[in-house]
Scaffold this motif. Structure first.
Motif, mmCIF file in Angstrom:
data_model
loop_
_atom_site.group_PDB
_atom_site.id
_atom_site.type_symbol
_atom_site.label_atom_id
_atom_site.label_comp_id
_atom_site.label_asym_id
_atom_site.label_seq_id
_atom_site.Cartn_x
_atom_site.Cartn_y
_atom_site.Cartn_z
ATOM 1 N N GLY A 62 -7.259 -14.243 11.979
ATOM 2 C CA GLY A 62 -8.674 -14.606 11.948
ATOM 3 C C GLY A 62 -9.520 -13.803 10.980
ATOM 4 N N GLY A 63 -8.898 -13.002 10.141
ATOM 5 C CA GLY A 63 -9.660 -12.216 9.168
ATOM 6 C C GLY A 63 -8.736 -11.460 8.241
ATOM 7 N N PRO A 64 -9.288 -10.861 7.196
ATOM 8 C CA PRO A 64 -8.455 -10.139 6.231
ATOM 9 C C PRO A 64 -7.712 -8.977 6.879
ATOM 10 C CG PRO A 64 -10.686 -10.429 5.382
ATOM 11 C CD PRO A 64 -10.705 -10.839 6.822
ATOM 12 N N ALA A 65 -6.478 -8.758 6.432
ATOM 13 C CA ALA A 65 -5.697 -7.617 6.896
ATOM 14 C C ALA A 65 -6.084 -6.381 6.093
ATOM 15 C CB ALA A 65 -4.212 -7.901 6.732
ATOM 16 N N ILE A 66 -5.866 -5.217 6.669
ATOM 17 C CA ILE A 66 -6.086 -3.971 5.943
ATOM 18 C C ILE A 66 -4.720 -3.515 5.449
ATOM 19 C CG2 ILE A 66 -6.870 -1.589 6.091
ATOM 20 C CD1 ILE A 66 -8.882 -2.470 8.178
ATOM 21 N N CYS A 67 -4.426 -3.872 4.204
ATOM 22 C CA CYS A 67 -3.135 -3.541 3.605
ATOM 23 C C CYS A 67 -3.195 -2.131 3.030
ATOM 24 C CB CYS A 67 -2.811 -4.505 2.466
ATOM 25 S SG CYS A 67 -2.947 -6.255 2.893
ATOM 26 N N GLU A 68 -2.041 -1.504 2.897
ATOM 27 C CA GLU A 68 -1.981 -0.193 2.249
ATOM 28 C C GLU A 68 -1.854 -0.406 0.755
ATOM 29 O OE1 GLU A 68 1.393 2.948 2.277
ATOM 30 O OE2 GLU A 68 0.095 3.412 3.972
ATOM 31 N N VAL A 69 -2.811 0.141 0.011
ATOM 32 C CA VAL A 69 -2.810 0.020 -1.450
ATOM 33 C C VAL A 69 -2.911 1.421 -2.025
ATOM 34 C CG1 VAL A 69 -4.007 -0.876 -3.468
ATOM 35 C CG2 VAL A 69 -3.910 -2.238 -1.382
ATOM 36 N N ASP A 70 -1.835 1.873 -2.660
ATOM 37 C CA ASP A 70 -1.855 3.172 -3.327
ATOM 38 C C ASP A 70 -2.283 2.940 -4.774
ATOM 39 O OD1 ASP A 70 -1.499 5.642 -4.420
ATOM 40 O OD2 ASP A 70 0.530 5.952 -3.658
ATOM 41 N N GLU A 71 -3.550 3.234 -5.061
ATOM 42 C CA GLU A 71 -4.077 2.971 -6.397
ATOM 43 C C GLU A 71 -3.418 3.843 -7.467
ATOM 44 O OE1 GLU A 71 -8.465 1.711 -6.477
ATOM 45 O OE2 GLU A 71 -8.357 3.232 -4.917
ATOM 46 N N CYS A 72 -2.776 4.936 -7.046
ATOM 47 C CA CYS A 72 -2.086 5.808 -8.002
ATOM 48 C C CYS A 72 -0.697 5.277 -8.347
ATOM 49 C CB CYS A 72 -1.959 7.213 -7.429
ATOM 50 S SG CYS A 72 -3.551 8.060 -7.254
ATOM 51 N N ASN A 73 -0.234 4.274 -7.625
ATOM 52 C CA ASN A 73 1.107 3.718 -7.854
ATOM 53 C C ASN A 73 1.024 2.199 -7.827
ATOM 54 O OD1 ASN A 73 3.842 3.697 -8.286
ATOM 55 N ND2 ASN A 73 4.367 3.967 -6.138
ATOM 56 N N ASP A 74 0.126 1.656 -8.634
ATOM 57 C CA ASP A 74 -0.124 0.228 -8.683
ATOM 58 C C ASP A 74 0.661 -0.373 -9.843
ATOM 59 O OD1 ASP A 74 -1.127 -2.313 -8.522
ATOM 60 O OD2 ASP A 74 -3.165 -1.817 -9.122
ATOM 61 N N ALA A 75 1.355 -1.468 -9.588
ATOM 62 C CA ALA A 75 2.169 -2.092 -10.631
ATOM 63 C C ALA A 75 1.317 -2.536 -11.818
ATOM 64 C CB ALA A 75 2.935 -3.279 -10.051
ATOM 65 N N ALA A 76 0.109 -3.009 -11.543
ATOM 66 C CA ALA A 76 -0.765 -3.481 -12.624
ATOM 67 C C ALA A 76 -1.307 -2.324 -13.460
ATOM 68 C CB ALA A 76 -1.921 -4.288 -12.046
ATOM 69 N N ASN A 77 -1.506 -1.165 -12.841
ATOM 70 C CA ASN A 77 -2.032 0.009 -13.537
ATOM 71 C C ASN A 77 -1.307 1.242 -13.008
ATOM 72 O OD1 ASN A 77 -3.548 1.708 -15.105
ATOM 73 N ND2 ASN A 77 -5.413 1.536 -13.893
ATOM 74 N N PRO A 78 -0.059 1.469 -13.463
ATOM 75 C CA PRO A 78 0.768 2.522 -12.859
ATOM 76 C C PRO A 78 0.285 3.944 -13.140
ATOM 77 C CG PRO A 78 1.867 1.568 -14.760
ATOM 78 C CD PRO A 78 0.637 0.741 -14.512
ATOM 79 N N SER A 79 -0.561 4.142 -14.109
ATOM 80 C CA SER A 79 -1.039 5.490 -14.430
ATOM 81 C C SER A 79 -2.544 5.460 -14.690
ATOM 82 C CB SER A 79 -0.295 6.020 -15.662
ATOM 83 O OG SER A 79 -0.696 7.336 -15.937
#
Length: 199
Positions: A62-79
């Motif tokens: 019934g609403g958005p999930a709170i996913c774990e997103v490690d912005e320091c290890n993102d495939a789109a912007n790895p560094s």
């Protein structure tokens, strides 16, 4: 002609017959980025039964999930911090984005949030040369520490420290000895007040 309209969605209508009021709640992307939406029962009697699923398996109904997103290890912007910096994402919840911190590797007081820190450093800002000397820092990067130069008015140069300039205390416009003979045996700028007056 008559028009039938669904009671909870005026955009769902039909002319001369009942409207199809079944509704796919995923149509309007209620989950947000990087989540998969699924509406198992697409009927008006089953509102808010859709699920949002993160790539790592976290599910919300019934609403958005709170996913774990490690912005320091993102495939789109790895560094995201660039080279010679350390990245730290203190809160990896998907609703806490843009909170990662970049810290310069050899000076942890230089930091920035949501982007690279400014790690270049002008060593002349702290005035390491002192009076009557010109400071120049040719490479203002943290990888080039102690490369600044101190130059005296008479051209004497030192690298990474204050220069020892030649100062003849007896050559002042008004002699410190008055009418007596003045002799300055050591003219280094760090050897002041050593002149000798002789009758």
């Amino acid at each position: 002609d008559f028009v039938c309209t669904c009671p909870n969605d005026a955009s769902l209508t039909a002319v001369d017959g009942p409207a199809t009021c079944d509704k796919n709640e995923c149509k309007y992307d209620p989950c947000g980025n990087d989540e998969t939406c699924n509406d198992p029962v697409q009927e008006l009697s089953s509102i808010h039964d859709f699920t949002c699923t993160c790539k790592n398996g976290v599910v919300s109904i019934g609403g958005p999930a709170i996913c774990e997103v490690d912005e320091c290890n993102d495939a789109a912007n790895p560094s995201p911090c660039g080279s010679k910096q350390t990245c730290n994402d203190p809160d990896k919840a998907s609703n806490k984005l843009h909170d990662f911190v970049c810290t310069c590797d050899n000076d942890n007081s230089l930091t920035a949030t949501d982007g690279p820190a400014t790690c270049d450093k002008n060593e002349c800002v702290s005035d390491p040369c002192g009076n009557d000397q010109t400071c120049n820092d040719p490479v203002q990067e943290l990888s080039s520490i102690h490369d600044f130069t101190c130059t005296c008015d008479n051209g004497v140069v030192a690298i990474g420290a204050a220069a020892v300039c030649e100062v003849d205390e007896c050559a002042a416009a008004i002699s410190p000895c008055g009418t007596q003979i003045c002799d300055d045996p050591n003219k280094a700028s760090n050897k002041l007040h050593d002149f000798v007056c002789t009758c």
